[in-house]
Motif scaffolding. Structure first.
Motif, PDB file in Angstrom:
ATOM      1  N   ALA A 178       6.374 -16.098 -46.402  1.00 12.54           N
ATOM      2  CA  ALA A 178       4.773 -15.533 -46.155  1.00 12.54           C
ATOM      3  C   ALA A 178       4.137 -13.746 -45.731  1.00 12.54           C
ATOM      4  CB  ALA A 178       4.364 -16.428 -45.120  1.00 12.54           C
ATOM      5  N   PHE A 179       4.911 -13.423 -44.732  1.00 14.01           N
ATOM      6  CA  PHE A 179       4.424 -12.198 -44.507  1.00 14.01           C
ATOM      7  C   PHE A 179       4.671 -10.874 -46.069  1.00 14.01           C
ATOM      8  CE2 PHE A 179       5.424 -13.079 -39.961  1.00 14.01           C
ATOM      9  CZ  PHE A 179       3.941 -12.350 -39.390  1.00 14.01           C
ATOM     10  N   GLU A 180       5.748 -12.196 -47.103  1.00 17.50           N
ATOM     11  CA  GLU A 180       6.125 -11.072 -47.952  1.00 17.50           C
ATOM     12  C   GLU A 180       4.877 -10.819 -48.158  1.00 17.50           C
ATOM     13  OE1 GLU A 180       9.770 -11.498 -48.540  1.00 17.50           O
ATOM     14  OE2 GLU A 180      10.669 -10.323 -46.855  1.00 17.50           O
ATOM     15  N   ALA A 181       4.163 -12.044 -48.682  1.00 22.03           N
ATOM     16  CA  ALA A 181       3.049 -12.958 -49.801  1.00 22.03           C
ATOM     17  C   ALA A 181       2.041 -12.375 -49.043  1.00 22.03           C
ATOM     18  CB  ALA A 181       2.863 -14.252 -49.659  1.00 22.03           C
ATOM     19  N   ALA A 182       1.903 -12.062 -47.738  1.00 22.23           N
ATOM     20  CA  ALA A 182       0.921 -11.101 -47.213  1.00 22.23           C
ATOM     21  C   ALA A 182       0.679  -9.593 -47.538  1.00 22.23           C
ATOM     22  CB  ALA A 182       0.491 -11.628 -45.886  1.00 22.23           C
ATOM     23  N   GLN A 183       1.902  -8.915 -47.581  1.00 22.20           N
ATOM     24  CA  GLN A 183       2.253  -7.727 -47.333  1.00 22.20           C
ATOM     25  C   GLN A 183       1.217  -7.796 -49.210  1.00 22.20           C
ATOM     26  OE1 GLN A 183       5.885  -7.067 -46.975  1.00 22.20           O
ATOM     27  NE2 GLN A 183       5.439  -5.534 -45.009  1.00 22.20           N
ATOM     28  N   LYS A 184       1.620  -8.406 -50.006  1.00 14.68           N
ATOM     29  CA  LYS A 184       1.641  -8.172 -52.093  1.00 14.68           C
ATOM     30  C   LYS A 184       0.146  -8.522 -52.173  1.00 14.68           C
ATOM     31  CE  LYS A 184       5.964  -9.255 -53.638  1.00 14.68           C
ATOM     32  NZ  LYS A 184       7.030  -9.982 -53.888  1.00 14.68           N
ATOM     33  N   ARG A 185      -1.057  -9.327 -51.106  1.00 11.57           N
ATOM     34  CA  ARG A 185      -2.050  -9.339 -51.311  1.00 11.57           C
ATOM     35  C   ARG A 185      -3.192  -8.159 -50.413  1.00 11.57           C
ATOM     36  NH1 ARG A 185      -3.371 -14.749 -52.698  1.00 11.57           N
ATOM     37  NH2 ARG A 185      -4.688 -14.287 -51.667  1.00 11.57           N
ATOM     38  N   SER A 186      -3.348  -8.952 -49.815  1.00 12.20           N
ATOM     39  CA  SER A 186      -4.819  -7.973 -48.795  1.00 12.20           C
ATOM     40  C   SER A 186      -4.114  -7.746 -47.213  1.00 12.20           C
ATOM     41  CB  SER A 186      -6.304  -9.015 -48.835  1.00 12.20           C
ATOM     42  OG  SER A 186      -5.583  -9.336 -47.624  1.00 12.20           O
ATOM     43  N   GLY A 187      -3.329  -8.616 -46.956  1.00 11.45           N
ATOM     44  CA  GLY A 187      -2.533  -7.657 -45.671  1.00 11.45           C
ATOM     45  C   GLY A 187      -2.890  -8.858 -44.545  1.00 11.45           C
ATOM     46  N   LYS A 188      -3.484  -9.803 -44.982  1.00 14.12           N
ATOM     47  CA  LYS A 188      -3.711 -11.343 -43.829  1.00 14.12           C
ATOM     48  C   LYS A 188      -3.497 -12.033 -43.855  1.00 14.12           C
ATOM     49  CE  LYS A 188      -8.171 -11.522 -42.902  1.00 14.12           C
ATOM     50  NZ  LYS A 188      -9.454 -12.438 -43.598  1.00 14.12           N
ATOM     51  N   LEU A 189      -2.453 -12.228 -42.759  1.00 15.67           N
ATOM     52  CA  LEU A 189      -1.816 -13.649 -42.251  1.00 15.67           C
ATOM     53  C   LEU A 189      -2.099 -15.036 -41.360  1.00 15.67           C
ATOM     54  CD1 LEU A 189       0.923 -15.679 -43.589  1.00 15.67           C
ATOM     55  CD2 LEU A 189       2.051 -14.266 -41.986  1.00 15.67           C
ATOM     56  N   CYS A 190      -2.561 -15.669 -42.105  1.00 20.13           N
ATOM     57  CA  CYS A 190      -3.072 -16.682 -40.949  1.00 20.13           C
ATOM     58  C   CYS A 190      -1.527 -17.903 -40.684  1.00 20.13           C
ATOM     59  CB  CYS A 190      -4.120 -17.652 -40.721  1.00 20.13           C
ATOM     60  SG  CYS A 190      -5.108 -18.920 -40.431  1.00 20.13           S
ATOM     61  N   SER A 191      -1.117 -17.951 -39.502  1.00 21.64           N
ATOM     62  CA  SER A 191      -0.466 -19.391 -39.038  1.00 21.64           C
ATOM     63  C   SER A 191      -1.102 -20.510 -38.671  1.00 21.64           C
ATOM     64  CB  SER A 191       0.845 -18.525 -38.201  1.00 21.64           C
ATOM     65  OG  SER A 191       1.847 -19.708 -38.131  1.00 21.64           O
ATOM     66  N   ASP A 206       5.901 -19.735 -31.633  1.00 21.28           N
ATOM     67  CA  ASP A 206       6.205 -18.045 -31.288  1.00 21.28           C
ATOM     68  C   ASP A 206       7.600 -17.136 -32.169  1.00 21.28           C
ATOM     69  OD1 ASP A 206       6.243 -19.439 -28.326  1.00 21.28           O
ATOM     70  OD2 ASP A 206       7.552 -19.908 -28.111  1.00 21.28           O
ATOM     71  N   ARG A 207       7.659 -17.959 -32.938  1.00 20.51           N
ATOM     72  CA  ARG A 207       8.969 -17.054 -33.505  1.00 20.51           C
ATOM     73  C   ARG A 207       7.738 -16.180 -35.005  1.00 20.51           C
ATOM     74  NH1 ARG A 207      12.413 -14.943 -32.770  1.00 20.51           N
ATOM     75  NH2 ARG A 207      13.224 -14.608 -34.788  1.00 20.51           N
ATOM     76  N   ILE A 208       6.567 -16.984 -34.960  1.00 15.76           N
ATOM     77  CA  ILE A 208       5.920 -15.988 -36.105  1.00 15.76           C
ATOM     78  C   ILE A 208       5.497 -15.395 -35.754  1.00 15.76           C
ATOM     79  CG2 ILE A 208       3.719 -16.333 -37.410  1.00 15.76           C
ATOM     80  CD1 ILE A 208       5.830 -17.958 -38.691  1.00 15.76           C
ATOM     81  N   THR A 209       4.759 -14.963 -34.392  1.00 15.79           N
ATOM     82  CA  THR A 209       4.457 -14.083 -33.774  1.00 15.79           C
ATOM     83  C   THR A 209       5.651 -12.797 -33.514  1.00 15.79           C
ATOM     84  OG1 THR A 209       2.825 -15.796 -32.584  1.00 15.79           O
ATOM     85  CG2 THR A 209       2.941 -12.976 -31.699  1.00 15.79           C
ATOM     86  N   PRO A 216       4.422  -4.660 -39.982  1.00 17.57           N
ATOM     87  CA  PRO A 216       3.325  -4.104 -39.193  1.00 17.57           C
ATOM     88  C   PRO A 216       2.127  -3.567 -39.588  1.00 17.57           C
ATOM     89  CG  PRO A 216       5.083  -2.011 -39.396  1.00 17.57           C
ATOM     90  CD  PRO A 216       5.284  -3.807 -39.781  1.00 17.57           C
ATOM     91  N   THR A 217       2.218  -3.903 -41.436  1.00 16.48           N
ATOM     92  CA  THR A 217       0.964  -3.746 -42.256  1.00 16.48           C
ATOM     93  C   THR A 217       0.177  -5.083 -42.475  1.00 16.48           C
ATOM     94  OG1 THR A 217       2.114  -4.057 -44.054  1.00 16.48           O
ATOM     95  CG2 THR A 217       1.645  -1.644 -43.528  1.00 16.48           C
ATOM     96  N   VAL A 218       0.869  -6.315 -41.669  1.00 17.92           N
ATOM     97  CA  VAL A 218      -0.350  -7.122 -42.117  1.00 17.92           C
ATOM     98  C   VAL A 218      -0.739  -7.557 -40.504  1.00 17.92           C
ATOM     99  CG1 VAL A 218       0.421  -9.850 -42.506  1.00 17.92           C
ATOM    100  CG2 VAL A 218       1.675  -8.215 -43.449  1.00 17.92           C
ATOM    101  N   GLU A 219      -1.857  -7.916 -40.897  1.00 19.50           N
ATOM    102  CA  GLU A 219      -2.591  -8.872 -39.696  1.00 19.50           C
ATOM    103  C   GLU A 219      -2.495 -10.360 -39.505  1.00 19.50           C
ATOM    104  OE1 GLU A 219      -7.568  -9.700 -39.216  1.00 19.50           O
ATOM    105  OE2 GLU A 219      -6.863  -7.988 -40.082  1.00 19.50           O
ATOM    106  N   LEU A 220      -1.787 -10.699 -38.204  1.00 23.02           N
ATOM    107  CA  LEU A 220      -1.322 -11.664 -37.996  1.00 23.02           C
ATOM    108  C   LEU A 220      -2.548 -12.542 -37.188  1.00 23.02           C
ATOM    109  CD1 LEU A 220       0.452 -13.966 -38.304  1.00 23.02           C
ATOM    110  CD2 LEU A 220       1.615 -13.294 -36.127  1.00 23.02           C
ATOM    111  N   SER A 221      -3.151 -14.189 -37.625  1.00 21.05           N
ATOM    112  CA  SER A 221      -4.166 -14.905 -36.251  1.00 21.05           C
ATOM    113  C   SER A 221      -3.129 -15.592 -36.435  1.00 21.05           C
ATOM    114  CB  SER A 221      -4.872 -14.664 -36.951  1.00 21.05           C
ATOM    115  OG  SER A 221      -5.028 -15.674 -38.574  1.00 21.05           O
ATOM    116  N   PHE A 239      -9.695 -16.399 -45.187  1.00 19.10           N
ATOM    117  CA  PHE A 239      -8.518 -16.796 -44.962  1.00 19.10           C
ATOM    118  C   PHE A 239      -8.019 -16.056 -46.977  1.00 19.10           C
ATOM    119  CE2 PHE A 239     -10.098 -20.118 -43.564  1.00 19.10           C
ATOM    120  CZ  PHE A 239      -9.338 -20.907 -42.462  1.00 19.10           C
ATOM    121  N   ASP A 240      -6.588 -15.463 -46.069  1.00 20.74           N
ATOM    122  CA  ASP A 240      -5.887 -14.803 -47.533  1.00 20.74           C
ATOM    123  C   ASP A 240      -4.552 -15.530 -47.634  1.00 20.74           C
ATOM    124  OD1 ASP A 240      -5.908 -12.135 -49.109  1.00 20.74           O
ATOM    125  OD2 ASP A 240      -3.878 -12.710 -47.851  1.00 20.74           O
ATOM    126  N   THR A 241      -4.112 -15.298 -46.978  1.00 19.69           N
ATOM    127  CA  THR A 241      -3.070 -15.533 -46.759  1.00 19.69           C
ATOM    128  C   THR A 241      -2.640 -16.791 -45.125  1.00 19.69           C
ATOM    129  OG1 THR A 241      -1.540 -13.994 -47.956  1.00 19.69           O
ATOM    130  CG2 THR A 241       0.084 -15.747 -47.121  1.00 19.69           C
TER     131      THR A 241
END
Ligand code: NAD
Length: 360
Positions: A178-191, A206-209, A216-221, A239-241
Protein backbone atom coordinates in the motif's frame (compact mmCIF):
# COMPACT_ATOMS: atom_id res chain seq x y z
CA UNK A 1 16.19 -3.52 -26.91
CA UNK A 2 13.02 -5.58 -27.08
CA UNK A 3 11.80 -6.75 -23.68
CA UNK A 4 10.09 -10.13 -23.61
CA UNK A 5 7.24 -11.16 -21.30
CA UNK A 6 5.17 -14.32 -20.90
CA UNK A 7 1.51 -13.62 -20.28
CA UNK A 8 -0.96 -16.35 -19.29
CA UNK A 9 -4.44 -15.71 -20.69
CA UNK A 10 -7.40 -17.17 -18.78
CA UNK A 11 -10.51 -16.25 -20.77
CA UNK A 12 -12.92 -18.33 -18.69
CA UNK A 13 -16.65 -18.22 -19.32
CA UNK A 14 -19.52 -16.07 -20.60
CA UNK A 15 -18.28 -12.80 -22.08
CA UNK A 16 -14.71 -13.74 -21.06
CA UNK A 17 -13.45 -14.80 -24.52
CA UNK A 18 -15.01 -11.72 -26.19
CA UNK A 19 -13.44 -9.14 -23.87
CA UNK A 20 -10.14 -11.05 -23.75
CA UNK A 21 -9.86 -10.90 -27.55
CA UNK A 22 -10.05 -7.10 -27.41
CA UNK A 23 -7.47 -6.86 -24.60
CA UNK A 24 -5.02 -9.11 -26.46
CA UNK A 25 -5.33 -7.04 -29.64
CA UNK A 26 -4.59 -3.80 -27.80
CA UNK A 27 -1.70 -5.36 -25.87
CA UNK A 28 -0.15 -6.54 -29.14
CA UNK A 29 -0.43 -3.02 -30.54
CA UNK A 30 1.04 -1.51 -27.35
CA UNK A 31 3.86 -4.06 -27.61
CA UNK A 32 4.72 -2.88 -31.13
CA UNK A 33 4.78 0.75 -30.00
CA UNK A 34 6.90 0.23 -26.88
CA UNK A 35 9.19 -2.55 -28.08
CA UNK A 36 7.68 -5.14 -25.78
CA UNK A 37 7.24 -8.71 -26.96
CA UNK A 38 4.40 -10.59 -25.33
CA UNK A 39 4.30 -14.38 -25.56
CA UNK A 40 0.70 -15.24 -24.83
CA UNK A 41 -0.33 -18.66 -23.57
CA UNK A 42 -4.00 -19.62 -23.23
CA UNK A 43 -5.09 -21.79 -20.29
CA UNK A 44 -8.43 -23.11 -19.04
CA UNK A 45 -10.23 -22.02 -15.88
CA UNK A 46 -13.77 -22.00 -14.46
CA UNK A 47 -16.73 -23.61 -16.18
CA UNK A 48 -14.85 -24.08 -19.46
CA UNK A 49 -12.21 -26.10 -17.56
CA UNK A 50 -14.89 -28.14 -15.76
CA UNK A 51 -16.41 -29.07 -19.12
CA UNK A 52 -13.10 -29.92 -20.80
CA UNK A 53 -10.93 -31.23 -17.96
CA UNK A 54 -13.36 -32.09 -15.16
CA UNK A 55 -11.91 -29.52 -12.73
CA UNK A 56 -12.18 -25.70 -12.49
CA UNK A 57 -8.40 -25.28 -12.15
CA UNK A 58 -6.38 -27.94 -13.99
CA UNK A 59 -2.80 -28.39 -12.70
CA UNK A 60 -1.47 -27.34 -16.16
CA UNK A 61 -3.27 -24.01 -15.81
CA UNK A 62 -1.64 -23.27 -12.46
CA UNK A 63 1.74 -24.29 -13.88
CA UNK A 64 1.29 -22.04 -16.95
CA UNK A 65 0.46 -19.16 -14.61
CA UNK A 66 3.44 -19.86 -12.34
CA UNK A 67 5.76 -19.84 -15.37
CA UNK A 68 4.40 -16.51 -16.61
CA UNK A 69 5.35 -12.91 -15.79
CA UNK A 70 1.69 -11.96 -15.33
CA UNK A 71 -1.77 -13.48 -15.65
CA UNK A 72 -4.64 -11.78 -17.47
CA UNK A 73 -7.97 -13.26 -16.39
CA UNK A 74 -11.39 -12.38 -17.85
CA UNK A 75 -14.28 -13.89 -15.86
CA UNK A 76 -15.63 -17.23 -14.74
CA UNK A 77 -19.04 -18.67 -13.93
CA UNK A 78 -22.47 -19.20 -15.42
CA UNK A 79 -25.94 -20.63 -14.76
CA UNK A 80 -24.89 -24.03 -16.06
CA UNK A 81 -22.51 -24.69 -13.14
CA UNK A 82 -24.48 -22.91 -10.36
CA UNK A 83 -25.89 -26.12 -8.89
CA UNK A 84 -22.67 -28.19 -8.97
CA UNK A 85 -21.02 -29.38 -5.74
CA UNK A 86 -18.45 -26.88 -4.41
CA UNK A 87 -15.35 -28.61 -5.84
CA UNK A 88 -16.93 -28.44 -9.30
CA UNK A 89 -17.88 -24.76 -9.16
CA UNK A 90 -16.09 -22.17 -11.33
CA UNK A 91 -15.42 -19.95 -8.24
CA UNK A 92 -13.39 -22.78 -6.71
CA UNK A 93 -10.97 -22.38 -9.61
CA UNK A 94 -10.56 -18.69 -8.85
CA UNK A 95 -9.91 -19.28 -5.14
CA UNK A 96 -7.43 -22.04 -6.06
CA UNK A 97 -5.61 -19.67 -8.41
CA UNK A 98 -5.30 -17.00 -5.70
CA UNK A 99 -4.07 -19.53 -3.16
CA UNK A 100 -1.75 -21.26 -5.67
CA UNK A 101 -0.03 -17.99 -6.57
CA UNK A 102 -0.03 -16.65 -2.98
CA UNK A 103 -1.92 -13.49 -3.95
CA UNK A 104 -2.30 -11.55 -0.71
CA UNK A 105 -2.88 -8.01 -2.01
CA UNK A 106 -5.89 -6.88 -3.99
CA UNK A 107 -5.73 -3.46 -5.67
CA UNK A 108 -9.00 -1.95 -6.85
CA UNK A 109 -9.05 1.52 -8.37
CA UNK A 110 -12.28 3.51 -8.42
CA UNK A 111 -11.95 6.37 -10.85
CA UNK A 112 -14.73 8.65 -11.97
CA UNK A 113 -14.18 9.33 -15.63
CA UNK A 114 -15.50 12.76 -16.63
CA UNK A 115 -17.23 11.18 -19.64
CA UNK A 116 -19.29 8.83 -17.42
CA UNK A 117 -19.95 11.08 -14.45
CA UNK A 118 -23.73 10.87 -14.84
CA UNK A 119 -23.59 7.09 -14.30
CA UNK A 120 -22.85 7.71 -10.60
CA UNK A 121 -25.75 7.77 -8.16
CA UNK A 122 -24.06 10.62 -6.24
CA UNK A 123 -24.10 14.32 -7.15
CA UNK A 124 -21.65 15.52 -9.80
CA UNK A 125 -19.82 17.88 -7.40
CA UNK A 126 -19.30 15.02 -4.92
CA UNK A 127 -17.82 12.52 -7.38
CA UNK A 128 -16.12 14.71 -9.98
CA UNK A 129 -12.37 14.00 -9.91
CA UNK A 130 -12.57 10.95 -7.62
CA UNK A 131 -9.53 8.70 -8.05
CA UNK A 132 -9.20 6.14 -5.25
CA UNK A 133 -7.14 2.97 -4.92
CA UNK A 134 -8.34 0.43 -2.35
CA UNK A 135 -5.62 -2.00 -1.26
CA UNK A 136 -7.27 -4.98 0.44
CA UNK A 137 -5.54 -7.81 2.28
CA UNK A 138 -6.77 -10.97 0.54
CA UNK A 139 -5.57 -14.12 2.30
CA UNK A 140 -5.89 -13.42 6.04
CA UNK A 141 -8.26 -11.86 8.56
CA UNK A 142 -11.66 -13.16 9.55
CA UNK A 143 -12.24 -15.12 6.32
CA UNK A 144 -9.37 -17.48 7.13
CA UNK A 145 -8.73 -17.17 10.90
CA UNK A 146 -9.02 -20.25 13.14
CA UNK A 147 -11.00 -21.47 14.99
CA UNK A 148 -13.98 -21.23 12.69
CA UNK A 149 -17.13 -23.27 12.32
CA UNK A 150 -20.55 -23.87 13.84
CA UNK A 151 -20.17 -25.61 17.19
CA UNK A 152 -22.56 -26.84 19.86
CA UNK A 153 -22.26 -25.14 23.28
CA UNK A 154 -22.52 -27.10 26.54
CA UNK A 155 -26.24 -26.34 26.62
CA UNK A 156 -26.57 -27.79 23.12
CA UNK A 157 -27.21 -24.43 21.46
CA UNK A 158 -25.45 -23.87 18.13
CA UNK A 159 -22.79 -21.14 18.01
CA UNK A 160 -21.11 -19.78 14.87
CA UNK A 161 -17.47 -18.76 15.24
CA UNK A 162 -14.97 -16.92 13.06
CA UNK A 163 -11.68 -15.46 14.17
CA UNK A 164 -10.20 -12.20 13.03
CA UNK A 165 -6.44 -12.56 13.28
CA UNK A 166 -3.44 -10.86 11.67
CA UNK A 167 0.22 -11.53 12.35
CA UNK A 168 2.87 -8.81 12.11
CA UNK A 169 4.29 -10.31 8.90
CA UNK A 170 0.86 -10.36 7.26
CA UNK A 171 0.23 -6.71 8.16
CA UNK A 172 3.70 -5.61 7.11
CA UNK A 173 3.59 -7.18 3.65
CA UNK A 174 0.20 -5.65 2.74
CA UNK A 175 1.29 -2.38 4.35
CA UNK A 176 4.36 -2.20 2.12
CA UNK A 177 2.30 -2.86 -1.04
CA UNK A 178 0.00 0.00 0.00
CA UNK A 179 2.79 2.46 0.82
CA UNK A 180 4.42 1.67 -2.52
CA UNK A 181 1.12 2.13 -4.38
CA UNK A 182 0.59 5.46 -2.58
CA UNK A 183 4.12 6.53 -3.57
CA UNK A 184 3.31 5.84 -7.23
CA UNK A 185 0.10 7.88 -6.85
CA UNK A 186 -0.35 11.18 -5.01
CA UNK A 187 1.40 10.13 -1.79
CA UNK A 188 -1.59 9.93 0.57
CA UNK A 189 -2.42 6.71 2.41
CA UNK A 190 -5.38 6.14 4.72
CA UNK A 191 -5.34 2.97 6.83
CA UNK A 192 -8.78 1.72 7.86
CA UNK A 193 -9.34 -0.42 10.96
CA UNK A 194 -11.51 -0.75 14.06
CA UNK A 195 -8.75 -0.14 16.60
CA UNK A 196 -11.17 1.41 19.13
CA UNK A 197 -12.77 -2.02 19.64
CA UNK A 198 -10.58 -4.79 18.17
CA UNK A 199 -7.13 -5.83 19.40
CA UNK A 200 -6.31 -7.21 15.96
CA UNK A 201 -6.94 -3.72 14.61
CA UNK A 202 -4.73 -2.14 17.30
CA UNK A 203 -1.83 -4.30 16.11
CA UNK A 204 -2.70 -3.38 12.52
CA UNK A 205 -2.58 0.34 13.38
CA UNK A 206 0.69 0.01 15.33
CA UNK A 207 2.44 -1.80 12.48
CA UNK A 208 1.18 0.50 9.71
CA UNK A 209 2.31 3.49 11.80
CA UNK A 210 5.75 1.90 12.31
CA UNK A 211 6.13 1.19 8.56
CA UNK A 212 5.51 4.85 7.75
CA UNK A 213 9.08 5.65 8.83
CA UNK A 214 10.33 3.83 5.72
CA UNK A 215 8.14 5.92 3.41
CA UNK A 216 8.79 9.57 4.36
CA UNK A 217 7.12 10.92 1.20
CA UNK A 218 3.78 9.27 2.06
CA UNK A 219 1.33 11.12 4.29
CA UNK A 220 -0.38 8.50 6.50
CA UNK A 221 -3.77 8.85 8.21
CA UNK A 222 -6.04 6.40 10.04
CA UNK A 223 -9.83 6.01 10.09
CA UNK A 224 -12.19 3.64 11.87
CA UNK A 225 -14.10 1.58 9.32
CA UNK A 226 -17.54 2.98 10.19
CA UNK A 227 -16.28 6.51 9.67
CA UNK A 228 -14.45 5.47 6.48
CA UNK A 229 -17.72 4.14 5.03
CA UNK A 230 -19.44 7.45 5.80
CA UNK A 231 -16.59 9.55 4.44
CA UNK A 232 -16.51 7.53 1.19
CA UNK A 233 -20.09 8.54 0.48
CA UNK A 234 -19.87 12.05 1.98
CA UNK A 235 -16.70 13.36 0.34
CA UNK A 236 -14.79 10.65 -1.56
CA UNK A 237 -12.27 13.11 -2.98
CA UNK A 238 -10.47 13.23 0.40
CA UNK A 239 -9.11 9.72 -0.33
CA UNK A 240 -6.22 8.67 -2.51
CA UNK A 241 -4.95 5.22 -1.44
CA UNK A 242 -6.78 3.19 1.22
CA UNK A 243 -5.30 0.10 2.91
CA UNK A 244 -7.38 -2.28 4.99
CA UNK A 245 -7.94 -5.89 6.03
CA UNK A 246 -9.88 -8.56 4.20
CA UNK A 247 -13.40 -8.03 5.59
CA UNK A 248 -13.35 -4.21 5.68
CA UNK A 249 -11.73 -4.18 2.24
CA UNK A 250 -14.35 -6.47 0.76
CA UNK A 251 -17.07 -4.02 1.72
CA UNK A 252 -15.26 -0.71 1.17
CA UNK A 253 -13.90 -1.69 -2.27
CA UNK A 254 -17.42 -2.45 -3.50
CA UNK A 255 -18.71 0.81 -2.03
CA UNK A 256 -15.85 2.75 -3.67
CA UNK A 257 -16.42 0.96 -6.98
CA UNK A 258 -20.07 1.87 -7.00
CA UNK A 259 -19.23 5.58 -6.75
CA UNK A 260 -18.42 5.16 -10.44
CA UNK A 261 -21.79 3.58 -11.28
CA UNK A 262 -20.48 1.42 -14.13
CA UNK A 263 -19.36 -2.16 -13.48
CA UNK A 264 -18.07 -2.66 -17.04
CA UNK A 265 -15.30 -0.11 -16.41
CA UNK A 266 -13.60 -1.45 -13.26
CA UNK A 267 -10.27 -3.31 -13.30
CA UNK A 268 -8.40 -4.99 -10.44
CA UNK A 269 -5.01 -6.50 -9.62
CA UNK A 270 -4.10 -9.24 -7.16
CA UNK A 271 -0.44 -9.41 -6.23
CA UNK A 272 1.76 -11.86 -4.38
CA UNK A 273 5.35 -11.86 -3.21
CA UNK A 274 7.61 -11.86 -6.24
CA UNK A 275 5.56 -14.22 -8.45
CA UNK A 276 3.10 -13.25 -11.18
CA UNK A 277 0.06 -11.15 -10.33
CA UNK A 278 -3.46 -11.73 -11.64
CA UNK A 279 -5.20 -8.86 -13.42
CA UNK A 280 -8.95 -9.06 -14.02
CA UNK A 281 -12.10 -6.97 -14.29
CA UNK A 282 -14.26 -6.64 -11.18
CA UNK A 283 -17.38 -7.80 -13.02
CA UNK A 284 -18.44 -11.40 -13.59
CA UNK A 285 -19.02 -13.41 -16.75
CA UNK A 286 -22.32 -11.66 -17.61
CA UNK A 287 -23.98 -14.82 -19.01
CA UNK A 288 -27.08 -12.77 -19.88
CA UNK A 289 -25.23 -11.00 -22.73
CA UNK A 290 -22.56 -13.59 -23.60
CA UNK A 291 -21.97 -14.26 -27.30
CA UNK A 292 -24.03 -11.24 -28.38
CA UNK A 293 -21.23 -8.73 -28.96
CA UNK A 294 -22.75 -6.47 -26.29
CA UNK A 295 -20.07 -6.71 -23.59
CA UNK A 296 -18.06 -3.69 -22.52
CA UNK A 297 -14.38 -4.66 -22.95
CA UNK A 298 -12.98 -1.55 -21.18
CA UNK A 299 -12.63 -3.07 -17.69
CA UNK A 300 -10.62 -5.87 -19.31
CA UNK A 301 -8.49 -3.36 -21.21
CA UNK A 302 -7.94 -1.33 -18.02
CA UNK A 303 -6.95 -4.60 -16.29
CA UNK A 304 -4.36 -5.06 -19.04
CA UNK A 305 -3.13 -1.53 -18.24
CA UNK A 306 -2.78 -2.54 -14.57
CA UNK A 307 -0.88 -5.62 -15.73
CA UNK A 308 1.57 -3.35 -17.56
CA UNK A 309 1.91 -0.97 -14.58
CA UNK A 310 1.98 -3.32 -11.58
CA UNK A 311 2.89 -6.65 -13.19
CA UNK A 312 5.57 -5.66 -15.70
CA UNK A 313 6.63 -2.20 -14.43
CA UNK A 314 5.79 -0.59 -17.78
CA UNK A 315 4.19 2.62 -16.55
CA UNK A 316 4.48 4.57 -19.82
CA UNK A 317 2.78 1.81 -21.80
CA UNK A 318 0.07 1.62 -19.10
CA UNK A 319 -0.48 5.39 -19.29
CA UNK A 320 -0.88 5.14 -23.07
CA UNK A 321 -3.44 2.35 -22.81
CA UNK A 322 -5.45 4.25 -20.19
CA UNK A 323 -5.32 7.35 -22.39
CA UNK A 324 -6.71 5.38 -25.32
CA UNK A 325 -9.71 4.36 -23.18
CA UNK A 326 -10.37 8.03 -22.36
CA UNK A 327 -10.03 8.91 -26.04
CA UNK A 328 -12.63 6.42 -27.28
CA UNK A 329 -15.02 7.71 -24.63
CA UNK A 330 -14.26 11.30 -25.72
CA UNK A 331 -15.06 10.24 -29.28
CA UNK A 332 -18.50 9.22 -28.03
CA UNK A 333 -18.21 5.40 -28.32
CA UNK A 334 -20.36 3.58 -25.78
CA UNK A 335 -21.29 -0.07 -25.27
CA UNK A 336 -24.95 -0.57 -24.22
CA UNK A 337 -24.17 -0.71 -20.47
CA UNK A 338 -22.76 2.85 -20.47
CA UNK A 339 -24.88 4.27 -23.30
CA UNK A 340 -26.36 7.76 -22.86
CA UNK A 341 -28.19 10.18 -25.12
CA UNK A 342 -26.28 11.57 -28.09
CA UNK A 343 -23.52 8.95 -27.91
CA UNK A 344 -22.58 6.32 -30.48
CA UNK A 345 -23.61 2.81 -29.43
CA UNK A 346 -21.15 0.08 -30.42
CA UNK A 347 -20.57 -3.57 -29.64
CA UNK A 348 -17.58 -5.19 -27.99
CA UNK A 349 -15.66 -5.74 -31.23
CA UNK A 350 -16.24 -2.22 -32.55
CA UNK A 351 -15.09 -0.77 -29.23
CA UNK A 352 -11.90 -2.80 -29.66
CA UNK A 353 -11.41 -1.45 -33.18
CA UNK A 354 -11.91 2.11 -31.95
CA UNK A 355 -9.22 1.53 -29.30
CA UNK A 356 -6.79 0.22 -31.90
CA UNK A 357 -7.38 3.33 -34.04
CA UNK A 358 -6.52 5.64 -31.14
CA UNK A 359 -3.34 3.62 -30.50
CA UNK A 360 -2.31 4.12 -34.13
P1 NAD B 1 -21.96 -10.03 -13.50
O1 NAD B 1 -20.92 -9.01 -13.13
O2 NAD B 1 -21.52 -11.09 -14.41
O3 NAD B 1 -23.21 -9.28 -14.16
C1 NAD B 1 -24.00 -8.31 -13.48
C2 NAD B 1 -24.71 -7.42 -14.51
O4 NAD B 1 -23.74 -6.55 -15.10
C3 NAD B 1 -25.32 -8.22 -15.67
O5 NAD B 1 -26.50 -7.57 -16.10
C4 NAD B 1 -24.28 -8.12 -16.77
O6 NAD B 1 -24.82 -8.20 -18.08
C5 NAD B 1 -23.67 -6.75 -16.51
N1 NAD B 1 -22.25 -6.72 -16.88
C6 NAD B 1 -21.21 -7.27 -16.20
N2 NAD B 1 -20.08 -7.07 -16.86
C7 NAD B 1 -20.39 -6.39 -17.99
C8 NAD B 1 -19.63 -5.91 -19.09
N3 NAD B 1 -18.31 -6.07 -19.18
N4 NAD B 1 -20.29 -5.27 -20.08
C9 NAD B 1 -21.60 -5.08 -20.02
N5 NAD B 1 -22.39 -5.52 -19.00
C10 NAD B 1 -21.77 -6.16 -18.00
O7 NAD B 1 -22.51 -10.62 -12.12
P2 NAD B 1 -23.57 -11.80 -11.88
O8 NAD B 1 -24.64 -11.72 -12.91
O9 NAD B 1 -23.91 -11.70 -10.46
O10 NAD B 1 -22.75 -13.12 -12.07
C11 NAD B 1 -22.68 -13.85 -13.30
C12 NAD B 1 -21.67 -14.99 -13.14
O11 NAD B 1 -20.38 -14.40 -12.96
C13 NAD B 1 -21.92 -15.87 -11.93
O12 NAD B 1 -21.67 -17.19 -12.29
C14 NAD B 1 -20.92 -15.36 -10.90
O13 NAD B 1 -20.55 -16.37 -9.99
C15 NAD B 1 -19.78 -14.97 -11.79
N6 NAD B 1 -18.88 -13.95 -11.22
C16 NAD B 1 -17.56 -14.08 -11.52
C17 NAD B 1 -16.65 -13.14 -11.07
C18 NAD B 1 -15.21 -13.29 -11.50
O14 NAD B 1 -14.94 -13.95 -12.49
N7 NAD B 1 -14.29 -12.69 -10.79
C19 NAD B 1 -17.08 -12.03 -10.33
C20 NAD B 1 -18.45 -11.90 -10.06
C21 NAD B 1 -19.34 -12.86 -10.52
Amino acid sequence: MTQQFRIALLSGDGIGPEIMAVAVDVLKRIGQKFDLQFDFEDAMIGGAAIDQAGTPLPEETLETCRQSDAVLLAAIGGYKWDTQPRHLRPETGLLGLRAGLGLFANLRPAIILPQLIDASSLKREVVEGVDIMVVRELTGGVYFGEPKGIFATESGEKRGVNTMAYSVSEIDRIGRVAFEAAQKRSGKLCSVDKANVLEVSQLWRDRITALAADYPTVELSHLYVDNAAMQLLRWPKQFDTIVTGNLFGDILSDAAAMLTGSIGMLPSASLGEGGPGVFEPVHGSAPDIAGQDKANPLAQVLSAAMLLRYGLDQATAADQLEQSVLQVLDQGYRTPDIMSEGMLQVGCRAMGEALLKTLD
